[in-house]
Design a protein around this motif. Sequence first.
Motif, mmCIF file in Angstrom:
data_model
loop_
_atom_site.group_PDB
_atom_site.id
_atom_site.type_symbol
_atom_site.label_atom_id
_atom_site.label_comp_id
_atom_site.label_asym_id
_atom_site.label_seq_id
_atom_site.Cartn_x
_atom_site.Cartn_y
_atom_site.Cartn_z
ATOM 1 N N THR A 23 29.866 45.033 51.138
ATOM 2 C CA THR A 23 30.193 45.150 49.720
ATOM 3 C C THR A 23 31.196 44.062 49.326
ATOM 4 O O THR A 23 32.042 43.617 50.120
ATOM 5 C CB THR A 23 30.800 46.524 49.426
ATOM 6 N N GLU A 24 31.032 43.728 48.112
ATOM 7 C CA GLU A 24 31.929 42.708 47.549
ATOM 8 C C GLU A 24 33.097 43.410 46.890
ATOM 9 O O GLU A 24 32.889 44.284 46.041
ATOM 10 C CB GLU A 24 31.167 41.862 46.535
ATOM 11 N N ILE A 25 34.295 43.045 47.242
ATOM 12 C CA ILE A 25 35.447 43.728 46.642
ATOM 13 C C ILE A 25 36.210 42.782 45.704
ATOM 14 O O ILE A 25 37.150 43.190 45.016
ATOM 15 C CB ILE A 25 36.387 44.270 47.726
ATOM 16 N N TYR A 26 35.797 41.556 45.688
ATOM 17 C CA TYR A 26 36.453 40.624 44.749
ATOM 18 C C TYR A 26 35.464 39.514 44.481
ATOM 19 O O TYR A 26 34.781 39.014 45.386
ATOM 20 C CB TYR A 26 37.735 40.037 45.331
ATOM 21 N N TYR A 27 35.398 39.105 43.234
ATOM 22 C CA TYR A 27 34.488 38.056 42.848
ATOM 23 C C TYR A 27 35.041 37.389 41.616
ATOM 24 O O TYR A 27 35.549 38.038 40.699
ATOM 25 C CB TYR A 27 33.096 38.641 42.545
ATOM 26 N N LEU A 28 34.903 36.061 41.623
ATOM 27 C CA LEU A 28 35.437 35.329 40.468
ATOM 28 C C LEU A 28 34.659 34.025 40.344
ATOM 29 O O LEU A 28 34.325 33.383 41.331
ATOM 30 C CB LEU A 28 36.920 35.006 40.651
ATOM 31 N N THR A 29 34.339 33.649 39.118
ATOM 32 C CA THR A 29 33.724 32.351 38.847
ATOM 33 C C THR A 29 34.643 31.590 37.915
ATOM 34 O O THR A 29 35.426 32.178 37.147
ATOM 35 C CB THR A 29 32.339 32.489 38.204
ATOM 36 N N GLY A 30 34.480 30.324 37.992
ATOM 37 C CA GLY A 30 35.275 29.499 37.092
ATOM 38 C C GLY A 30 34.940 28.040 37.264
ATOM 39 O O GLY A 30 34.030 27.653 38.004
ATOM 40 N N THR A 31 35.691 27.239 36.570
ATOM 41 C CA THR A 31 35.447 25.796 36.615
ATOM 42 C C THR A 31 36.444 25.081 37.508
ATOM 43 O O THR A 31 36.463 23.866 37.594
ATOM 44 C CB THR A 31 35.521 25.213 35.207
ATOM 45 N N VAL A 32 37.294 25.848 38.126
ATOM 46 C CA VAL A 32 38.305 25.253 39.012
ATOM 47 C C VAL A 32 37.889 25.505 40.444
ATOM 48 O O VAL A 32 37.472 26.620 40.793
ATOM 49 C CB VAL A 32 39.691 25.868 38.744
#
Lengths: 610, 230
Positions: free
Chosen positions: A467-476
């Motif tokens: 399971t994924e417990i943290y996820y983040l997208t961005g341009t950095v």
Amino acid sequence: MTPRKQHYLPTIDCFRPVVLLKHLAFCLLLGSCRLVPEGTYTNPIKEADYELLSLSLNNYNDNDTIFLLSPVSFTFRADPGTTKLLRTEVLLDEQVITTTSEPSGTFSLGYPYLRTGTLTLRLQFITSSNSGSLADKLGMETVVVWREWVLIVDVDPPPAPVITHSVVNGYSVISWPGYTKANFVKYTVLAEYSHYLRAQRTFTDPSVTSWTDSSYAGGYSVQYYVTVETKVATRTSSISKNNIFDFTVTYDPADSTATIVLPPVVYSGTFNRFVIRENGIDRITVTDPLQTTQRLKIQSPGYQVTTELSVRYYHNSPDHPIVAASKAILTEIPAQRIPRRATKYYYNATLQQIVGFWSSGSTARLIRMDPNTLQPIDSVTIYNGPSYHVPYEGEYAYFSRPKDLVKVNLVTHQETSFPAITSTFGSGPSVITGASNELVSYAWFGPNPAGPGVIYYERVLNTLTGTEIYYLTGTVSPTPVISSFGTFLRATNNKIYKINGTTTTEVGVFSGLGLWRGFREDQPDEIFVASSTMQIYDANTMTLKRSISAPGGFVKYDTPKKKMVFSEYGKVHTVDINTLELKTYNIIDFDAVIINGLLLTSNGNFIRLY
Amino acid sequence: MRLTLIVTALSITCATAQVRLWGAFGYGTYAMSDIKEIQSDFVGDFPVTPQITENFPGYWNYEIGGEKVIDSTYFVGACLGYGTTAGRVQYTDYSGSITADQLVSYVSVGIPLGLILNKNRKRYTFTFDLRPAFVFSSMSIEIASVLGGQSTKESAGFRSLNLSIQPSLGIRRKISKLILSLDAGYHVTLLGGRVFLDSNREAYLLNKKGDEVKIDWSGFRVTAGLAIVL
């Protein structure tokens, strides 16, 4: 008339007696006609009284013989009485050496007149009578008054003193033969030390024939000059002592022990102590000069470097500098060859082994090694992707493949694959960090589905549950880091999250100034930040807990040994994170690696530092 | 030589009564100014302070001559004269002495030339005589010293020639063939000659100022004489 003629004619007859008498009277008159001056003038002056003349010469008047041992000055007095002194002369062996018009004065008997032998000194003065007489005026009425003395002269220069040197009661002593003649003036003893210090003594007692140099401690050269000064001349001799201070040292690399043999203390009178120093730090103090052999455990052995051992000889002569000698000894710790070289080395606390990473082409290996001998124990082949990670805790390592993240058991070699990207065209997993609870963080990037450019992703994945417990997208570009026990996450923009089971709670944005150096592996709630000092922050509060400083720059935290490692040119410093004990190692190898107290050199050797 | 001349002159016998021969002696004073100056120089040259013991005093002089009376009014003749004086600078003390003598004498050749002022008188006649003459002077400088038992002596001789006149007044008393005379006059040096050194006639005496030295016999003369009328 005729009778009258007859009367007178006979009067011219020369032969008549009366005429003859007349002629005779006339001739007598003419004979006395010339005026002959007969007057005289007598000047009623008296002759001079020469009994009043006298001569005196200093206090030698009563002596006929004068003993001279040196050039000397005499004063004289001539008493000319009523006569007029023309000049006074001093003659030595009939040679005039002084002439004066004064009745008294001083003359010196020096060189070149004076010479050893028997000479005649004559003192005389010449007077005119001063009577005013004709002879006096014409300088023909002079008197020479003189006295003579016999001079027994000994003006030979003193012999050059023969200096002998000895050590008496632990002190440097010089001696010379005494000078016994009466023209002795003084002895002058001069000691010139090699460090430009000088000492001078003067002895006016001729019986003093030695001098104890209570300041000379040895260890440097000294030149002694002895000058015998007489009233005639001076003679100087010299003698030098060149007691170079030195010691010997041998080094046993097996136990990093140096054996130091101190020099014998010649001038024990000035001895205070020896101090043996290691790299400028006092290590051993020796107060017994007989204890000449000392053993010293070298505190800072190293690699390809030397240790400076110095011995300071402290003496009781405050005017003299401390005598010291130093030696640089090679204190290299015996090195061993690394049996199986790797590119990177990690310490796994769970396995208590060192794990080396080796790669070639698309193949890489994780090699488990003995933590002390670096002997390989096992290895597992992995894909040589853009990222891998060997956690401090746990038996698993993580590596990336183009489309997935792989967890591999370092013991069983069992691999578990996790889909790592969310699009077909994304990069493989990167910036992988794993934790002992089998959480793993990583990042990737791929085409922006919403437009041009790329989009970055970061994730924390529980590999036990998938399971994924943290996820983040961005341009950095993200650099997620998870702590070794999987309890904290540092995500993009320095956000700190606390991981609790399957959720993350943002602690805040870490604002500590300096270079992020990661969570502490053996205590993950601490954060290392390298600044001018090594700063340790509390991950729960993001406040500074303490700072640790050491020379040089921070290199790493050697977790199993709990040593903060700093380095500067030629030296490696370690600071115990708990006791703050600082140790220094002399190491010249800019590419060396330190792990578990081992120094892994760039040329494939390793030594144990601590 | 001088004695012989005088005896010879007194022995001349003349055959005429207008001629008379005479001899005379007298006393003269002498100026000697230049010579005295030299003497003073001697004083200064002594190493001691001497004294001038003789300073060219007046002294006796002598004459012989003959003359002829003309017209009982004039007389003319010839005469020889001799005179002397001297100077001395002297010093003596216990150590010695030093003496500098200047012995000066002259021989004059004169011409009695005069007038009989009272020719008619028989008993006493008075005369005026001009008496021009050549005066031959000689001077000897002798310096002697005694010092320390040693004596030294040096001397030098000089000569000169003067032209002089000696105007004189005289009185004469004739007694038979004899004439007693008494003359008084003044000797005037008209022209003084250089004083040449005997040993070098090109050298002559100068004083310290560089002036030529003259032997000046000027002075009074008093003469008493006895003449025989021939």
